[in-house]
Design a protein around this motif. Sequence first.
Motif, PDB file in Angstrom:
ATOM      1  N   ASP A 266      15.235  26.118 -34.785  1.00 58.79           N
ATOM      2  CA  ASP A 266      17.009  26.038 -34.359  1.00 58.79           C
ATOM      3  C   ASP A 266      17.902  26.722 -35.338  1.00 58.79           C
ATOM      4  O   ASP A 266      18.386  27.486 -34.776  1.00 58.79           O
ATOM      5  CB  ASP A 266      17.287  24.552 -33.611  1.00 58.79           C
ATOM      6  CG  ASP A 266      16.065  24.474 -32.425  1.00 58.79           C
ATOM      7  OD1 ASP A 266      16.075  25.503 -31.931  1.00 58.79           O
ATOM      8  OD2 ASP A 266      16.439  23.350 -32.201  1.00 58.79           O
ATOM      9  N   TYR A 267      18.234  26.360 -36.276  1.00 57.26           N
ATOM     10  CA  TYR A 267      19.404  26.890 -36.740  1.00 57.26           C
ATOM     11  C   TYR A 267      19.276  28.568 -37.174  1.00 57.26           C
ATOM     12  O   TYR A 267      20.337  28.995 -37.188  1.00 57.26           O
ATOM     13  CB  TYR A 267      19.677  26.172 -38.680  1.00 57.26           C
ATOM     14  CG  TYR A 267      18.080  26.824 -39.690  1.00 57.26           C
ATOM     15  CD1 TYR A 267      19.474  27.333 -39.915  1.00 57.26           C
ATOM     16  CD2 TYR A 267      17.646  25.638 -40.223  1.00 57.26           C
ATOM     17  CE1 TYR A 267      18.618  28.028 -41.635  1.00 57.26           C
ATOM     18  CE2 TYR A 267      16.745  26.534 -41.050  1.00 57.26           C
ATOM     19  CZ  TYR A 267      17.366  27.542 -41.530  1.00 57.26           C
ATOM     20  OH  TYR A 267      16.772  27.783 -42.989  1.00 57.26           O
ATOM     21  N   GLU A 268      18.117  28.425 -37.772  1.00 56.06           N
ATOM     22  CA  GLU A 268      17.753  30.099 -37.547  1.00 56.06           C
ATOM     23  C   GLU A 268      18.212  30.405 -35.842  1.00 56.06           C
ATOM     24  O   GLU A 268      17.923  32.313 -36.358  1.00 56.06           O
ATOM     25  CB  GLU A 268      16.359  30.858 -37.623  1.00 56.06           C
ATOM     26  CG  GLU A 268      16.016  29.314 -39.612  1.00 56.06           C
ATOM     27  CD  GLU A 268      14.243  29.917 -39.266  1.00 56.06           C
ATOM     28  OE1 GLU A 268      14.393  30.780 -40.769  1.00 56.06           O
ATOM     29  OE2 GLU A 268      13.702  29.405 -38.699  1.00 56.06           O
ATOM     30  N   LYS A 269      18.259  30.735 -35.393  1.00 55.16           N
ATOM     31  CA  LYS A 269      18.674  31.197 -33.825  1.00 55.16           C
ATOM     32  C   LYS A 269      20.014  31.521 -34.290  1.00 55.16           C
ATOM     33  O   LYS A 269      20.439  32.615 -32.882  1.00 55.16           O
ATOM     34  CB  LYS A 269      18.149  30.879 -33.191  1.00 55.16           C
ATOM     35  CG  LYS A 269      16.734  30.440 -32.963  1.00 55.16           C
ATOM     36  CD  LYS A 269      16.543  28.909 -32.092  1.00 55.16           C
ATOM     37  CE  LYS A 269      14.686  29.390 -32.207  1.00 55.16           C
ATOM     38  NZ  LYS A 269      14.667  28.251 -31.023  1.00 55.16           N
ATOM     39  N   THR A 270      21.016  30.518 -35.070  1.00 52.83           N
ATOM     40  CA  THR A 270      22.258  30.851 -34.809  1.00 52.83           C
ATOM     41  C   THR A 270      23.071  31.437 -36.075  1.00 52.83           C
ATOM     42  O   THR A 270      22.377  31.831 -36.498  1.00 52.83           O
ATOM     43  CB  THR A 270      22.571  29.331 -34.428  1.00 52.83           C
ATOM     44  OG1 THR A 270      22.383  28.682 -35.884  1.00 52.83           O
ATOM     45  CG2 THR A 270      21.656  28.493 -33.553  1.00 52.83           C
TER      46      THR A 270
END
Length: 518
Positions: A473-477
Motif C-alpha cells: 500500500d505504501y508504494e501507491k502513495t
Amino acid sequence: MPHSISSQDSAVNRNDDEILPDAPPAETVSQNQEPSASENEASGVKLEDLFNDDDDDEYPASSATDTKNVDFSAPEPAAAPGPQVDTETMLAFYQRLFPFRYLFQWLNHGIVPSPDFGNREFALTLQNDAYLRYQSYATADLFRKDILRMNPSRFEIGPVYNTNPRDRKTLRGGQMKPISKELVFDIDLTDYDDIRSCCTKANICGKCWAFVTMAMKVVDTALREDFGFQHILWVYSGRRGAHAWVCDPRARSLPDDRRRAIAGYLDVVRGGNSSGKRINLKRPLHPHMSRSLDILKPYFAQTTLVDQDTFVGFEQAQRLLSLLPDKNLNESLRKKWESAPDRTSASKWADIDALAKTGKSSTLNPTTLRDAKQDIVLEYTYPRLDSEVSKKMIHLLKSPFVIHPGTGRICVPIDPRKAELFDPLSVPTVTELLAEIDAWDAEHPPTNAGAEAADGEGSVPESDARGSRRLQDYEKTSLKPYIDYFRSFIAALLKEDRTPKRERNEDAPEVKSESMEF
C-alpha cells in the motif's frame, strides 16, 4: 510530491525483503506490566528527563478505554490546534502504511531477530495520553501485532538493555542497565522564537524552517568530518523540528560521558533568551567554527537579514548594537537608525562597515569589529540544540514514521544532502495517504475477482494473476520515496554492521570526555 528524496536511493538490496521468522507463542504479547510512579522515583530518574521530545506540549487528548497496566504519572499535555487523528484513521495507518519490517531491520541491525531488537525499550502513548513504558518485542511480527492491538497515538524508542526490559521487576535494583542506543540530537524551532519574526511557538513556515535546514547542515557536517560517523538518519518531527539518529556501531556503544562530550562540542549558543552575549569564541577560530561560519554566512544574508528582517525593530536593533565592540561606532549607528526607523536589516548590517570606514571612531579596532560580526552571524544562525536529549543513553525519542497527531503529518526521513529542498508543509498527512491508496485501487482494479489487498507493510505481497508483484500500500502513495530512502539507509547500515569490528574501528577518531572549548 516533495522532492527531498533522491530517486536513485530507491534501488536497494532486495535481500532485505526476506520473510521474517515466525513469531514465538502469543502469550509473550500480554506481559504489559508497567512500573508505578513510586518505582520511577525510586530509580532516581524523572519521567520528564526520559521523555524529551519537541512535541510534548502539543499532544492532543482523545478517548481510549484500554488503561490496564498504564503509568498515569506522566504529566497530561495540553491539546494543540490543528487536525486531530481519530483512532480508526490511526489504526488504518498502522495496518496499511507503517513500515514495521524496515523499522525492525533498522533497530535489529539484521534480518534474524537479535537482542538488539528484543531487549530494546519501546514506550507507547495510548489514545488517552496514558504512557506505557518498558515494552519490548522479540520479532517484528510481535511488534506489529501489539501496535495494532494497542493502537497508540505514537511511540518512542529507547535504549537496548542488557536484559529484556519487561523482566525488570524480577531483577534487583541496578541489574538492568542500558548498553547501547543511537546518539541522538533534537532541533526545535521554538528555541529560535527570539530571532524568528514570521512565526511563534508551534507554527512554522518556509522562512523559519531555514533555521532547521542550516542546523542540519552544520551538525551533519561536524558529525561526519570531525567524528567520522557515516550513518546519520535525519527525521522530521511532524511539526516544527527534526531529529538526528547517529546509527554507526561506534556511536551506539558510546557511554554517557562521550555523549556529553559530543553534545558539548556542538553546543555553542548559550544563555537561553538572555540579553547578554550568547557566543564568545576564542581566536583563531576552531576549525569546526570556521567551517560552520562558511556554511552559515549565506543563510545569515538571506534568512536573518531578508526573510526574517530580524533587526528592523527597535529591540533587535538595540540588541545588535550591544554586540558591537566600539562605543563611538555604536552611537553613530544609533543616530542613523533613529533617523530612519524603518531601515531594513540588510541596510543596517551594511551601515556597520560603511560607518566604520569613515574613520569617525578613533578607538575602532578593525579586527575586533570583524570578530564581533562573525560572532553575531553565528549567534543568529548556529544550531540551537536540546543537548540534554543527546547526553544520556536512557533518553527516549519519537520513532520515525509515526503520525504527529496535531498536524496529521508523518515523521518522514530527510535526506541531508538535499536538506534545502525539504518542505515540511508538503509532507503527506495520514488522510492524504489513505485517500491516495483508495484512488490508486480505483484506477487499478485486481485482475482476479478474489484478489485481496496485501496484508499491510509487514507482509510480502503475492503475485497477481499476471505474475506481477502486487504493490504494497505504501508504494501507491507519496510516502514511497521516504520509505525507499529509509530502506537504502538501512541497507548501508547493515553492510557496516557486517564489517568485522576490528576493521571498522581502524582510524576511528578519539572522542574526549570533556566539552570542547572554543
